[in-house]
Design a protein around this motif. Structure first.
Motif, PDB file in Angstrom:
ATOM      1  N   ARG A 103     -91.737  12.369 101.013  1.00 50.30           N
ATOM      2  CA  ARG A 103     -91.035  12.429 102.314  1.00 50.30           C
ATOM      3  C   ARG A 103     -91.733  13.391 103.267  1.00 50.30           C
ATOM      4  O   ARG A 103     -91.873  13.112 104.465  1.00 50.30           O
ATOM      5  CB  ARG A 103     -89.576  12.833 102.115  1.00 50.30           C
ATOM      6  CG  ARG A 103     -88.684  11.709 101.613  1.00 50.30           C
ATOM      7  CD  ARG A 103     -87.197  12.047 101.694  1.00 50.30           C
ATOM      8  NE  ARG A 103     -86.810  13.109 100.776  1.00 50.30           N
ATOM      9  CZ  ARG A 103     -86.456  12.925  99.498  1.00 50.30           C
ATOM     10  NH1 ARG A 103     -86.466  11.708  98.983  1.00 50.30           N
ATOM     11  NH2 ARG A 103     -86.112  13.944  98.745  1.00 50.30           N
ATOM     12  N   GLU A 104     -92.188  14.531 102.759  1.00 48.00           N
ATOM     13  CA  GLU A 104     -92.892  15.501 103.591  1.00 48.00           C
ATOM     14  C   GLU A 104     -94.223  14.939 104.097  1.00 48.00           C
ATOM     15  O   GLU A 104     -94.581  15.132 105.265  1.00 48.00           O
ATOM     16  CB  GLU A 104     -93.109  16.798 102.809  1.00 48.00           C
ATOM     17  CG  GLU A 104     -91.839  17.563 102.534  1.00 48.00           C
ATOM     18  CD  GLU A 104     -92.020  18.685 101.516  1.00 48.00           C
ATOM     19  OE1 GLU A 104     -93.173  18.962 101.101  1.00 48.00           O
ATOM     20  OE2 GLU A 104     -91.000  19.293 101.123  1.00 48.00           O
ATOM     21  N   VAL A 105     -94.937  14.252 103.234  1.00 54.07           N
ATOM     22  CA  VAL A 105     -96.189  13.630 103.634  1.00 54.07           C
ATOM     23  C   VAL A 105     -95.928  12.553 104.679  1.00 54.07           C
ATOM     24  O   VAL A 105     -96.637  12.467 105.699  1.00 54.07           O
ATOM     25  CB  VAL A 105     -96.956  13.063 102.404  1.00 54.07           C
ATOM     26  CG1 VAL A 105     -98.119  12.189 102.835  1.00 54.07           C
ATOM     27  CG2 VAL A 105     -97.410  14.201 101.497  1.00 54.07           C
ATOM     28  N   ARG A 106     -94.912  11.745 104.458  1.00 55.53           N
ATOM     29  CA  ARG A 106     -94.555  10.696 105.436  1.00 55.53           C
ATOM     30  C   ARG A 106     -94.269  11.312 106.813  1.00 55.53           C
ATOM     31  O   ARG A 106     -94.738  10.816 107.849  1.00 55.53           O
ATOM     32  CB  ARG A 106     -93.348   9.894 104.956  1.00 55.53           C
ATOM     33  CG  ARG A 106     -92.968   8.741 105.899  1.00 55.53           C
ATOM     34  CD  ARG A 106     -91.784   7.942 105.379  1.00 55.53           C
ATOM     35  NE  ARG A 106     -91.958   7.453 104.020  1.00 55.53           N
ATOM     36  CZ  ARG A 106     -92.741   6.437 103.668  1.00 55.53           C
ATOM     37  NH1 ARG A 106     -93.423   5.783 104.570  1.00 55.53           N
ATOM     38  NH2 ARG A 106     -92.820   6.061 102.395  1.00 55.53           N
ATOM     39  N   ALA A 107     -93.538  12.414 106.831  1.00 55.75           N
ATOM     40  CA  ALA A 107     -93.220  13.083 108.097  1.00 55.75           C
ATOM     41  C   ALA A 107     -94.501  13.580 108.794  1.00 55.75           C
ATOM     42  O   ALA A 107     -94.603  13.496 110.017  1.00 55.75           O
ATOM     43  CB  ALA A 107     -92.262  14.242 107.851  1.00 55.75           C
ATOM     44  N   GLN A 108     -95.451  14.076 108.022  1.00 53.22           N
ATOM     45  CA  GLN A 108     -96.714  14.537 108.612  1.00 53.22           C
ATOM     46  C   GLN A 108     -97.520  13.378 109.193  1.00 53.22           C
ATOM     47  O   GLN A 108     -98.116  13.511 110.255  1.00 53.22           O
ATOM     48  CB  GLN A 108     -97.568  15.233 107.558  1.00 53.22           C
ATOM     49  CG  GLN A 108     -97.041  16.585 107.113  1.00 53.22           C
ATOM     50  CD  GLN A 108     -97.926  17.189 106.037  1.00 53.22           C
ATOM     51  OE1 GLN A 108     -99.144  17.261 106.207  1.00 53.22           O
ATOM     52  NE2 GLN A 108     -97.323  17.592 104.938  1.00 53.22           N
ATOM     53  N   ILE A 109     -97.489  12.259 108.495  1.00 51.81           N
ATOM     54  CA  ILE A 109     -98.278  11.111 108.938  1.00 51.81           C
ATOM     55  C   ILE A 109     -97.630  10.421 110.134  1.00 51.81           C
ATOM     56  O   ILE A 109     -98.304  10.052 111.088  1.00 51.81           O
ATOM     57  CB  ILE A 109     -98.486  10.118 107.778  1.00 51.81           C
ATOM     58  CG1 ILE A 109     -99.452  10.752 106.766  1.00 51.81           C
ATOM     59  CG2 ILE A 109     -98.986   8.764 108.263  1.00 51.81           C
ATOM     60  CD1 ILE A 109     -99.605   9.986 105.477  1.00 51.81           C
ATOM     61  N   GLU A 110     -96.321  10.290 110.089  1.00 44.52           N
ATOM     62  CA  GLU A 110     -95.633   9.563 111.148  1.00 44.52           C
ATOM     63  C   GLU A 110     -95.207  10.453 112.312  1.00 44.52           C
ATOM     64  O   GLU A 110     -94.770   9.956 113.328  1.00 44.52           O
ATOM     65  CB  GLU A 110     -94.435   8.825 110.553  1.00 44.52           C
ATOM     66  CG  GLU A 110     -94.856   7.740 109.578  1.00 44.52           C
ATOM     67  CD  GLU A 110     -93.707   7.054 108.874  1.00 44.52           C
ATOM     68  OE1 GLU A 110     -92.547   7.491 109.043  1.00 44.52           O
ATOM     69  OE2 GLU A 110     -93.977   6.081 108.156  1.00 44.52           O
ATOM     70  N   GLY A 111     -95.305  11.761 112.102  1.00 44.78           N
ATOM     71  CA  GLY A 111     -94.827  12.720 113.101  1.00 44.78           C
ATOM     72  C   GLY A 111     -95.733  12.988 114.214  1.00 44.78           C
ATOM     73  O   GLY A 111     -96.508  12.530 114.852  1.00 44.78           O
TER      74      GLY A 111
END
Length: 163
Positions: free
Chosen positions: A155-163
């Motif tokens: 989830r943290e990685v997803r937030a970094q990529i999509e953020g």
């Protein structure tokens, strides 16, 4: 800054390495040297960590009896260090090799982490499509594992990529 616990871990690992250098058990030595590298990494002593990882990988790669998961874990540690010091071009092939070994050994936690790290590297290089492919693989592996810590990391990685 390193804590007293970091130094105690370094000493414990140094003792193990010293003991294993006196016997003919190269794979056990490689394992202990990798852990000494991890101890140095946790203490923020990158140069010492790197020399340990290079030695451990040299031993593992030179032995037919090396278990692929042991090799994958040593490569992973070296890739983490390369990420930490900002050597992203050096980290990428390490993450790729670790990923391939984790896939081959059916280690979903390793697949999830390595795919997530490759997703972040692809994103930094501007390859959003490849980043999303890696993230998708990381998510599938994390869901298979169903480990709360791994799912949170994804989830943290997803937030970094999509953020």
């Amino acid at each position: 800054m390193a804590s007293i616990g970091n130094y105690a871990y370094i000493l414990k690992c140094k003792f193990a390495v010293t003991s294993l250098r006196k016997v003919d058990e190269p794979l056990r030595l490689a394992h202990a040297v990798r852990h000494l590298g991890d101890a140095y990494y946790y203490a923020r002593r990158a140069a010492q960590a790197e020399s340990c990882y290079v030695e451990a990988l040299s031993i593992y790669r030179g032995r037919k009896q090396t278990r692929p998961l042991d090799l994958a874990n040593a490569i992973r540690s070296f890739a983490v260090l390369k990420d930490y010091v900002g050597a992203l071009e050096e980290a990428k092939p390490l993450w790729q090799e670790a990923h391939d070994l984790y896939v081959a050994t059916n280690a979903p936690a390793g697949v999830a982490e390595s795919a997530a790290r490759l997703a972040l590297l692809a994103r930094r290089q501007g390859d959003l499509h490849r980043s999303r492919e890696w993230l998708s693989e990381a998510s599938r592996s994390a869901e298979t594992l169903n480990d709360p810590e791994t799912l949170q990391y994804i989830r943290e990685v997803r937030a970094q990529i999509e953020g």
